[in-house]
Structure formats: structure tokens, C-alpha cells
Design a protein around this motif. Structure first.
Motif, PDB file in Angstrom:
ATOM      1  N   SER B 277     -27.505   6.825  44.581  1.00 36.00           N
ATOM      2  CA  SER B 277     -26.228   7.510  44.370  1.00 36.00           C
ATOM      3  C   SER B 277     -25.683   7.265  42.971  1.00 36.00           C
ATOM      4  O   SER B 277     -24.787   7.972  42.516  1.00 36.00           O
ATOM      5  CB  SER B 277     -25.200   7.058  45.407  1.00 36.00           C
ATOM      6  OG  SER B 277     -24.925   5.680  45.263  1.00 36.00           O
ATOM      7  N   TYR B 279     -27.146   5.489  38.980  1.00 40.20           N
ATOM      8  CA  TYR B 279     -28.166   4.725  38.246  1.00 40.20           C
ATOM      9  C   TYR B 279     -27.796   4.716  36.771  1.00 40.20           C
ATOM     10  O   TYR B 279     -27.459   5.749  36.195  1.00 40.20           O
ATOM     11  CB  TYR B 279     -29.544   5.367  38.427  1.00 40.20           C
ATOM     12  CG  TYR B 279     -30.613   4.744  37.555  1.00 40.20           C
ATOM     13  CD1 TYR B 279     -31.038   3.433  37.772  1.00 40.20           C
ATOM     14  CD2 TYR B 279     -31.181   5.446  36.497  1.00 40.20           C
ATOM     15  CE1 TYR B 279     -32.005   2.855  36.968  1.00 40.20           C
ATOM     16  CE2 TYR B 279     -32.148   4.882  35.698  1.00 40.20           C
ATOM     17  CZ  TYR B 279     -32.551   3.587  35.940  1.00 40.20           C
ATOM     18  OH  TYR B 279     -33.506   3.015  35.141  1.00 40.20           O
ATOM     19  N   SER B 280     -27.819   3.549  36.189  1.00 42.69           N
ATOM     20  CA  SER B 280     -27.560   3.417  34.762  1.00 42.69           C
ATOM     21  C   SER B 280     -28.647   2.535  34.173  1.00 42.69           C
ATOM     22  O   SER B 280     -28.718   1.336  34.453  1.00 42.69           O
ATOM     23  CB  SER B 280     -26.184   2.787  34.510  1.00 42.69           C
ATOM     24  OG  SER B 280     -26.066   2.442  33.146  1.00 42.69           O
ATOM     25  N   LYS B 281     -29.490   3.147  33.377  1.00 41.88           N
ATOM     26  CA  LYS B 281     -30.545   2.370  32.722  1.00 41.88           C
ATOM     27  C   LYS B 281     -29.940   1.424  31.695  1.00 41.88           C
ATOM     28  O   LYS B 281     -30.394   0.299  31.528  1.00 41.88           O
ATOM     29  CB  LYS B 281     -31.527   3.330  32.055  1.00 41.88           C
ATOM     30  CG  LYS B 281     -32.724   2.632  31.439  1.00 41.88           C
ATOM     31  CD  LYS B 281     -33.707   3.647  30.897  1.00 41.88           C
ATOM     32  CE  LYS B 281     -34.924   2.927  30.319  1.00 41.88           C
ATOM     33  NZ  LYS B 281     -35.903   3.889  29.788  1.00 41.88           N
ATOM     34  N   ALA B 284     -28.352  -1.286  33.580  1.00 38.01           N
ATOM     35  CA  ALA B 284     -29.264  -1.872  34.566  1.00 38.01           C
ATOM     36  C   ALA B 284     -28.580  -2.034  35.919  1.00 38.01           C
ATOM     37  O   ALA B 284     -28.599  -3.100  36.538  1.00 38.01           O
ATOM     38  CB  ALA B 284     -29.809  -3.209  34.078  1.00 38.01           C
ATOM     39  N   THR B 285     -27.971  -0.958  36.382  1.00 35.35           N
ATOM     40  CA  THR B 285     -27.336  -0.969  37.706  1.00 35.35           C
ATOM     41  C   THR B 285     -27.802   0.239  38.496  1.00 35.35           C
ATOM     42  O   THR B 285     -28.179   1.265  37.931  1.00 35.35           O
ATOM     43  CB  THR B 285     -25.800  -0.922  37.592  1.00 35.35           C
ATOM     44  OG1 THR B 285     -25.431   0.252  36.863  1.00 35.35           O
ATOM     45  CG2 THR B 285     -25.264  -2.158  36.904  1.00 35.35           C
ATOM     46  N   MET B 286     -27.766   0.065  39.795  1.00 31.94           N
ATOM     47  CA  MET B 286     -28.146   1.154  40.691  1.00 31.94           C
ATOM     48  C   MET B 286     -27.344   1.022  41.972  1.00 31.94           C
ATOM     49  O   MET B 286     -27.056  -0.087  42.424  1.00 31.94           O
ATOM     50  CB  MET B 286     -29.648   1.091  41.001  1.00 31.94           C
ATOM     51  CG  MET B 286     -30.115   2.131  42.018  1.00 31.94           C
ATOM     52  SD  MET B 286     -31.843   1.925  42.476  1.00 31.94           S
ATOM     53  CE  MET B 286     -32.647   2.576  41.027  1.00 31.94           C
ATOM     54  N   SER B 287     -26.952   2.157  42.530  1.00 36.60           N
ATOM     55  CA  SER B 287     -26.289   2.170  43.830  1.00 36.60           C
ATOM     56  C   SER B 287     -27.181   2.907  44.815  1.00 36.60           C
ATOM     57  O   SER B 287     -27.707   3.978  44.496  1.00 36.60           O
ATOM     58  CB  SER B 287     -24.933   2.860  43.732  1.00 36.60           C
ATOM     59  OG  SER B 287     -24.084   2.148  42.865  1.00 36.60           O
TER      60      SER B 287
END
Lengths: 200, 363
Positions: B277, B279-281, B284-287
Motif C-alpha cells: 500500500s 513503498y519508498s525506496k 526504505a519503508t513499505m506498508s
């Protein structure tokens, strides 16, 4: 004694005219809404539970909101557990329009009529309504036909459903409401090296 | 000669599947031409050669060419004889001028006897140092009533026959890529000055002298242990060392994650599936939402070095930390009555679940 065959109300032309007038009225006085048919995933036929639901598509269609002076229902309910909004609304859609836009075979839909559990997104108030009951016999055979569906709806409460429609504003419902795992990631890193040059 | 003497691994990398390739940039030097100078002795012969520049980039033994002798004119040998008037024959022959450019012993010819029956005198010549060195009277002849004449055949050599020959000796301590010395194979003759020595150009290229290395891989930790030098290379500049390029981990070469993408994640042998839902490269985060396990039980994504999140297109990332966020309890209805919804202070009382009675002091 049978009915008088000379005064039959089952003239197709009149029925079509009646339906055309209804459709035109809905287009004049209705609202543009998005209809989201539900796909049930892994239905428990023993207990009748259908917890996982997916909404894969949305269709723009005109509907008439019957309650003109405000939403029905209990309104904003203040209890010791907090505030609960119990808005309800009744939407009316022309059968021919529903079948032509939503119910056609090429769409991702399994039923031939609006069913309970489907959703209606009302952009006017940014509200998502869940169909609780579909009244398919109102008005009642005025010209021996049934030109509309009347859908009694209540405000939808998100409960983990999967939204994969083409509208980002609808898909954001699950992003904002789902049980979410927030992860921090270990990104792969590239190894680096330096060379030392000398005489051999 | 500068070569790679060591490789320092400054970052071991992470999340490699296998040993990556290692590329060391080309040496930046350019081939240099070997040169040598000759020495000539008093006899007109090349007595030796001194390497003045050993050159570089030689991968095969080059040809060495020494100029032809500068003395280009040949010269006939001249002989004289002593006539024996008493016996009417040739008493002796002698060399008056030994000539030059003789590549083989010339013939010696006497004039015919004056009276018949006479006998033709004969003699043989030998050469040394490309000149006539001796004359030997093999038959004194008879019937010579007057002094005969003696003639030595002219030389047949050309200056090119007396060109000096040489070969190079490669430097063994340099893996034979420069010239150690020039060995004189034939001293030649008739050099009146110092001839030029020409050594062919080197045919090597930078690519042939590129250093090579291999990565030693730590399978357990998915990173590199060290770099081993396979070939030290040559002609590198110590003040400008080459770049060492190590291939990226496989996941970095693939695409990232898209919103809505379905992912899988292994936890203790159970496959978890979910939907991205956010994502940030960069951050470095992901939901993940809609996470469920194949075995039907409840599992959470786990931070572990060997349990990657694998995207639909093969992208991989590892999990550092996991926090769960039950947003269902903070649904949109609460947001509407939350006085600080979206971090904006609204102008009404907070009636959300955190303040169900609308306490003005608790916003």
C-alpha cells in the motif's frame, strides 16, 4: 373471468416510453455515483460468513437520491463509546441503465441485478454506502413492468476489504483503513573496494 | 612496473545471491618504444648495443634492425708475383691489397705461358674478415719466358651482406614485457660510423594488461568476504589507482515495488502474501495490507536476513523492523470528529473515540 384484453397495459411501446421517461428523469435529477460490485472471497457456506470481500471495479452511473432533505437513518449518534454516524440513503437506478452499464457480461460482475453488499460511492458527500436491501418491485408494475431498482443503503464501514478499482480515491479507502504492517527495509547495498598500486 | 598489489574491500555489500563480478578499470598508460644504441670497434664491426629505453607493452619479441654499413664501396684485391727467369716459372705470389666485400674466396688467375708446351701457373686464395688474406701458389707453371700477370677476381658482396644482426632479450623479472638487452648475433663489417638500431613497436594494448580479481562470497551473510587478485595487471599509475567496480546485488538491478503489487514473504516455512500500500525506496519503508498466511493461521512479517519480501517482478528487500498499525479502529468517522484530524486543528470539539464525551480539555 379473465381481464379485458382490449384494455391491456402490457404494450411494449408504452412500457419503453415509461422507462425512457424514468431514465431521462434520473439523468435530470439524479447524481453521478460509482457502483462497486462486490466479489466474495472464500465464502464460508456453513456459517454464511463472507468476511473477505474484494471490489475490483467501479462504474459511473446516475442514480436518484430519494431522501431529498438529508440522509435517513439515525444520523450522528453520540454514545458512551464515542460518535457513530448512521447515515442512510435510498438510491434509485433505472434497470435498463444498470444492466447496460454495470450488468453487462464483459464486466467483472457475477449477478444480474444490484445485490446487497455492493457499494455506492457518492462523490457529492464523499460517502461510501453499502447496499442493505434492494427493492426491485417499486413502483409496483404500473405498466406491468419494473423499470427501477430502489436500494436502501447505509454508510459503509471499512473492515479490511480489498479495493482494486481504477479510481485512486476509492482505493485509498483500504490504504487508510486496513490493518497495516509498517516495515523498515534493509535495502541491498553494493560492495565497494579500492585498489592499491605498487611496484612488483 | 606498477601493478595491483592489494584490493581493499571498503564495503562488503549486502543481500547478494552469489559472488558478484569484479571489474578493475584499464591501466591508463600508453605503450613506449624501446631504444638502443650500438658500439663499433676499430675493425668496423658492431661490438655491442646498450638499451637506452626498455619500452613497455611488449607481448612478443620485437624485431631488431641495424642499419647497413655506411661504407658502401667494394674494392678488388691486388696481387703481385716474382718470376723465376731461370726456370721460366712463377717463383712466388703476394697480396699487395687485400680488397674488401669478399663473401667467398676469389679465384686467382695467371696469364698463359709464352712457349709451348707450357704449364699454367695456379694459386688459391683464402679470405678473412671479408678480405683476401692469403695466396697459395699451387702450381708454379712452366714455359714463362717473360713475367706473367696475376689477377684476383673482384668481390661479389654488397653492403647488405655485411649488415650486423641482433636480437632482443626480454626482461624476465618483468614478465617479458620490456627489453632487457640487445644481443649482437652478427657483428657485421665495414662500419665507419655508429649505425642506428631500430626495435619494432610494442603490440600490447591496455586490455591485455588489465588486472583481474574475484570476489569471495559469504553465503551465510550474503555479503563479500574479500577480493582475490587473479591477475595483477601492469602499467597502472600509483598516483591514480584504477576503479574497482563490483556488480550490484541482484535485487538492485530490478524494479522496485508498485502500489497494489502482490508480494510474498516466507516466515518459518510459511508463505505470507500481502499487498503493497506504500513503498519508498528513498526512505526504505513499505506498508503492507491484506496480509495472510498460506496455512490459514496468523503470522506477522518477520525481520530476518533470509526472509526477503519478494515482489511480483522479482524485486527483493529485507525487513529491518516491523510495526503493525490497526487503522480500522481509527476509521473515517473518527477522523471527521477528530479536532486534530490530519494534524490540522479544527474549530470544534474532539468527539473521536479517544475523547468520546467531547472533553474540551482533551483535544
Amino acid at each position: 373471468m379473465a381481464t379485458n384484453i382490449y384494455f391491456s397495459q402490457k404494450h411494449t411501446n408504452e412500457q419503453n416510453l415509461h422507462e425512457d421517461i424514468i431514465i431521462e428523469s434520473l439523468k435530470l435529477y439524479g447524481q453521478d455515483v460509482y457502483y462497486l460490485p462486490r466479489t466474495i472471497v472464500n465464502e464460508n457456506k456453513v456459517f454464511g460468513e463472507d468476511i473477505p470481500s474484494i471490489f475490483n471495479s467501479s462504474y459511473k452511473i446516475e442514480m436518484y437520491i430519494e431522501n431529498a432533505e438529508g440522509f435517513d437513518g439515525e444520523g450522528d449518534l453520540f454514545t458512551k463509546f464515542g460518535v457513530e454516524i448512521r447515515d442512510a440513503a435510498t438510491f434509485i437506478v433505472a434497470r435498463r441503465r444498470w444492466s447496460g452499464i454495470i450488468g453487462q457480461g464483459s464486466n467483472d460482475i457475477e449477478t444480474e441485478r444490484p445485490v446487497e453488499g455492493d457499494l455506492i460511492w457518492l462523490p457529492l458527500s464523499n460517502s461510501m454506502f453499502e447496499i442493505m436491501h434492494v427493492e426491485h418491485e417499486s413502483p409496483f408494475y404500473q405498466l406491468s413492468n419494473l423499470p427501477t431498482y430502489k436500494m436502501r443503503c447505509e454508510l459503509f464501514e471499512y473492515n479490511g476489504e480489498d479495493f482494486n478499482t481504477s479510481l485512486e480515491s476509492l482505493n485509498s479507502i483500504e490504504t487508510e483503513g486496513s490493518y497495516t504492517y509498517e516495515l523498515t527495509l534493509n535495502q541491498p547495498t553494493t560492495a565497494t573496494a579500492t585498489a592499491v598500486v605498487g611496484s612488483v | 612496473m606498477s601493478s595491483i598489489i592489494s584490493l581493499n574491500l571498503t564495503n562488503t555489500g549486502s543481500r547478494y545471491d552469489s559472488a558478484p563480478s569484479v571489474i578493475i578499470s584499464l591501466p591508463q598508460g600508453t605503450p613506449t618504444h624501446a631504444t638502443a644504441t650500438a658500439a663499433v670497434d676499430g675493425l668496423g664491426k658492431v661490438s655491442g648495443a646498450v638499451v637506452t629505453n626498455p619500452g613497455s607493452y611488449y607481448i612478443t619479441q620485437p624485431q631488431v634492425t641495424i642499419d647497413v654499413p655506411t661504407d658502401s664501396s667494394n674494392k678488388n684485391a691486388i696481387a703481385s708475383l716474382v718470376w723465376d727467369n731461370l726456370n721460366k716459372n712463377v717463383y712466388s705470389v703476394a697480396i699487395d691489397d687485400s680488397g674488401k666485400f669478399y663473401t667467398s674466396a676469389p679465384t686467382v688467375t695467371f696469364s698463359d705461358p709464352d712457349s709451348l708446351p707450357g704449364t699454367l701457373a695456379t694459386a688459391t686464395a683464402t679470405i678473412a674478415n671479408d678480405r683476401v688474406s692469403t695466396l697459395t701458389l699451387s702450381n708454379v707453371g712452366a714455359g714463362y719466358t717473360s713475367a706473367p700477370t696475376v689477377t684476383i677476381a673482384p668481390p661479389t658482396g654488397t653492403p647488405n651482406n655485411f649488415r650486423a644482426q641482433a636480437a632482443v632479450i626480454m626482461k624476465s623479472e618483468d614478465s617479458n614485457n620490456s627489453i632487457f638487452s640487445v644481443s649482437i648475433l652478427d657483428s657485421g663489417n665495414f662500419y665507419t660510423g655508429i649505425p642506428n638500431i631500430t626495435i619494432d613497436s610494442a603490440t600490447g594494448t591496455n586490455q591485455l594488461f588489465r588486472a583481474q580479481a574475484a570476489a569471495i562470497f559469504d553465503f551465510d551473510n550474503k555479503r563479500l568476504l574479500r577480493l582475490d587478485i587473479i591477475h595483477k595487471g601492469k602499467y597502472y599509475d600509483s598516483s591514480n589507482p584504477p576503479l574497482v567496480t563490483i556488480a550490484e546485488p541482484p535485487a538492485l538491478t530490478r524494479l522496485g515495488f508498485n502500489i497494489g503489487e502482490k508480494i510474498t514473504h516466507s516466515v518459518g516455512g510459511t508463505i505470507l502474501r500481502g499487498e503493497v500500500s506504500a513503498y519508498s525506496k528513498k526512505n526504505a519503508t513499505m506498508s503492507l495490507i491484506h496480509v495472510g498466511a498460506d496455512d490459514g493461521n496468523y503470522h506477522s512479517p518477520a525481520a530476518s536476513t533470509d526472509s526477503d519480501i519478494v515482489g511480483a517482478n522479482g524485486s527483493k528487500v529485507g525487513i529491518a523492523t516491523v510495526t503493525d498499525n490497526n487503522k480500522i479502529q481509527t476509521n473515517s468517522q473518527n477522523d471527521i470528529f477528530d479536532a486534530t484530524a490530519s494534524n490540522v486543528l479544527l474549530d470544534f470539539l474532539d468527539f473521536s473515540e479517544t475523547n468520546p464525551f467531547g472533553d474540551p480539555g482533551d483535544t
